[in-house]
Design a protein around this motif. Structure first.
Motif, PDB file in Angstrom:
ATOM      1  N   LYS A 197      29.280  30.477  53.737  1.00 25.37           N
ATOM      2  CA  LYS A 197      27.930  30.552  53.198  1.00 25.37           C
ATOM      3  C   LYS A 197      26.925  30.310  54.312  1.00 25.37           C
ATOM      4  O   LYS A 197      27.200  29.574  55.282  1.00 25.37           O
ATOM      5  CB  LYS A 197      27.716  29.530  52.078  1.00 25.37           C
ATOM      6  CG  LYS A 197      27.802  28.089  52.502  1.00 25.37           C
ATOM      7  CD  LYS A 197      27.625  27.134  51.319  1.00 25.37           C
ATOM      8  CE  LYS A 197      26.187  26.947  50.937  1.00 25.37           C
ATOM      9  NZ  LYS A 197      26.004  25.866  49.925  1.00 25.37           N
ATOM     10  N   GLN A 198      25.792  30.985  54.175  1.00 24.83           N
ATOM     11  CA  GLN A 198      24.716  30.824  55.152  1.00 24.83           C
ATOM     12  C   GLN A 198      23.415  30.552  54.411  1.00 24.83           C
ATOM     13  O   GLN A 198      22.767  31.470  53.931  1.00 24.83           O
ATOM     14  CB  GLN A 198      24.590  32.081  56.034  1.00 24.83           C
ATOM     15  CG  GLN A 198      23.619  31.900  57.192  1.00 24.83           C
ATOM     16  CD  GLN A 198      23.585  33.111  58.111  1.00 24.83           C
ATOM     17  OE1 GLN A 198      23.624  34.254  57.674  1.00 24.83           O
ATOM     18  NE2 GLN A 198      23.507  32.865  59.426  1.00 24.83           N
ATOM     19  N   PRO A 199      23.048  29.293  54.293  1.00 22.77           N
ATOM     20  CA  PRO A 199      21.802  28.945  53.606  1.00 22.77           C
ATOM     21  C   PRO A 199      20.610  29.341  54.456  1.00 22.77           C
ATOM     22  O   PRO A 199      20.780  29.849  55.569  1.00 22.77           O
ATOM     23  CB  PRO A 199      21.914  27.417  53.456  1.00 22.77           C
ATOM     24  CG  PRO A 199      22.853  26.996  54.536  1.00 22.77           C
ATOM     25  CD  PRO A 199      23.793  28.123  54.761  1.00 22.77           C
ATOM     26  N   PRO A 200      19.404  29.134  53.968  1.00 28.14           N
ATOM     27  CA  PRO A 200      18.205  29.512  54.728  1.00 28.14           C
ATOM     28  C   PRO A 200      18.154  28.908  56.133  1.00 28.14           C
ATOM     29  O   PRO A 200      17.509  29.457  57.017  1.00 28.14           O
ATOM     30  CB  PRO A 200      17.065  28.996  53.852  1.00 28.14           C
ATOM     31  CG  PRO A 200      17.620  29.070  52.477  1.00 28.14           C
ATOM     32  CD  PRO A 200      19.067  28.687  52.604  1.00 28.14           C
ATOM     33  N   SER A 201      18.833  27.817  56.364  1.00 25.16           N
ATOM     34  CA  SER A 201      18.873  27.216  57.709  1.00 25.16           C
ATOM     35  C   SER A 201      19.621  28.095  58.709  1.00 25.16           C
ATOM     36  O   SER A 201      19.542  27.873  59.921  1.00 25.16           O
ATOM     37  CB  SER A 201      19.548  25.843  57.651  1.00 25.16           C
ATOM     38  OG  SER A 201      20.926  25.976  57.299  1.00 25.16           O
ATOM     39  N   ARG A 202      20.364  29.090  58.188  1.00 22.70           N
ATOM     40  CA  ARG A 202      21.141  30.046  58.981  1.00 22.70           C
ATOM     41  C   ARG A 202      22.442  29.451  59.524  1.00 22.70           C
ATOM     42  O   ARG A 202      23.177  30.126  60.231  1.00 22.70           O
ATOM     43  CB  ARG A 202      20.338  30.652  60.137  1.00 22.70           C
ATOM     44  CG  ARG A 202      19.048  31.321  59.746  1.00 22.70           C
ATOM     45  CD  ARG A 202      19.217  32.466  58.788  1.00 22.70           C
ATOM     46  NE  ARG A 202      19.994  33.568  59.305  1.00 22.70           N
ATOM     47  CZ  ARG A 202      19.511  34.550  60.054  1.00 22.70           C
ATOM     48  NH1 ARG A 202      18.243  34.537  60.423  1.00 22.70           N
ATOM     49  NH2 ARG A 202      20.302  35.530  60.456  1.00 22.70           N
ATOM     50  N   GLN A 203      22.718  28.197  59.207  1.00 28.65           N
ATOM     51  CA  GLN A 203      23.991  27.607  59.616  1.00 28.65           C
ATOM     52  C   GLN A 203      25.130  28.284  58.866  1.00 28.65           C
ATOM     53  O   GLN A 203      25.037  28.524  57.672  1.00 28.65           O
ATOM     54  CB  GLN A 203      23.990  26.104  59.312  1.00 28.65           C
ATOM     55  CG  GLN A 203      25.281  25.387  59.618  1.00 28.65           C
ATOM     56  CD  GLN A 203      25.512  25.176  61.096  1.00 28.65           C
ATOM     57  OE1 GLN A 203      24.588  24.841  61.839  1.00 28.65           O
ATOM     58  NE2 GLN A 203      26.741  25.369  61.553  1.00 28.65           N
ATOM     59  N   MET A 204      26.217  28.602  59.538  1.00 29.18           N
ATOM     60  CA  MET A 204      27.394  29.202  58.903  1.00 29.18           C
ATOM     61  C   MET A 204      28.341  28.086  58.495  1.00 29.18           C
ATOM     62  O   MET A 204      28.810  27.316  59.335  1.00 29.18           O
ATOM     63  CB  MET A 204      28.100  30.149  59.871  1.00 29.18           C
ATOM     64  CG  MET A 204      27.294  31.378  60.246  1.00 29.18           C
ATOM     65  SD  MET A 204      27.128  32.523  58.870  1.00 29.18           S
ATOM     66  CE  MET A 204      28.777  33.185  58.781  1.00 29.18           C
ATOM     67  N   ILE A 205      28.645  28.021  57.208  1.00 26.71           N
ATOM     68  CA  ILE A 205      29.425  26.915  56.665  1.00 26.71           C
ATOM     69  C   ILE A 205      30.637  27.464  55.921  1.00 26.71           C
ATOM     70  O   ILE A 205      30.503  28.333  55.056  1.00 26.71           O
ATOM     71  CB  ILE A 205      28.570  26.080  55.691  1.00 26.71           C
ATOM     72  CG1 ILE A 205      27.312  25.552  56.411  1.00 26.71           C
ATOM     73  CG2 ILE A 205      29.375  24.920  55.107  1.00 26.71           C
ATOM     74  CD1 ILE A 205      26.263  25.005  55.477  1.00 26.71           C
TER      75      ILE A 205
END
Lengths: 116, 112
Positions: free
Chosen positions: A38-46
């Protein structure tokens, strides 16, 4: 070359409900791994969840589970009890198990919005 | 434990300039990956290194080069920058075959 296809560019769900994101892939290999990131608005890939192709049992991580259909080359993600924090871009990804250091190939992504 | 560290986090360059991005993988991870993500796109694989040797190569332009050093950190060098190189560049690392990739927070490159 392997390809990953996510046919739902956008989806929305009400808070506390369940949603399923679809993913199909194409490969001639028998040994491989599948992931949902998942990539939330922070753009971090989790990392959300990981599945080994040789395991028939579907992977589960808390509210997240997959439906892995190897013969159909399908790997869908089910999110139960959706929360506002689940709003993100979700990527399905494939990794070959043939060699070390193999790339992770992503699908086009599905933008999930969880509504209050 | 510390995650994947990327620097710089933001970079602004002019066309035809050169840029270098650095990546420090998680300790003991044996594989480093570089990805490029344009606006509204999925991450595109550029290149990977397994135990400091190039292990896989994707759609990396000839203007780009990368290497992994003896201390396992990696650098992505981009020359003759073009407007289309503006993107978020991710570095990721992993340990063991088929294991999950841990991503850094990305380096945002803007080419003017």
């Amino acid at each position: 070359a392997q390809t990953v296809t996510q046919s739902q560019p956008e989806m929305s769900v009400q808070e506390a409900e369940t949603v399923t994101l679809s993913c199909t892939y194409d490969t001639s290999e028998s040994n491989y791994y599948l992931f949902w990131y998942k990539q939330p608005p922070s753009r971090q890939m989790i990392l959300v969840i990981r599945q080994e192709a040789y395991k028939q049992q579907n992977a589960t991580e808390n509210r997240f589970s997959v439906n892995f259909q190897k013969a159909a080359k399908s790997f869908s993600l089910k999110i139960s009890d959706s929360q506002l924090g689940d709003t993100a871009m979700y990527f399905c990804a494939f990794m070959s198990g043939e060699t070390s250091g193999s790339r992770l190939t992503f699908g086009e992504g599905t933008q999930l919005t969880v509504n209050p | 434990a510390a995650g994947v560290i990327q620097s710089p986090r933001h970079l602004i360059k002019e066309k035809r300039e050169t840029a270098t991005l650095k990546c420090y993988p998680i300790s003991r991870h044996d594989t480093v990956y570089w990805y490029q993500q344009g606006p509204g796109q999925d991450p595109q694989f550029l290149i990977s290194f397994y135990e400091k040797m190039q292990s896989d190569k994707g759609s990396i332009p000839d203007r780009f080069s990368a290497q992994q050093f003896s201390d396992y950190h990696s650098e992505l060098n981009m020359s003759s920058l073009e407007l289309g190189d503006s993107a978020l560049y991710f570095c990721a690392s992993s340990f063991g075959q088929g294991r999950e990739l841990f991503f850094g927070e990305g380096s945002r490159l803007t080419v003017l």
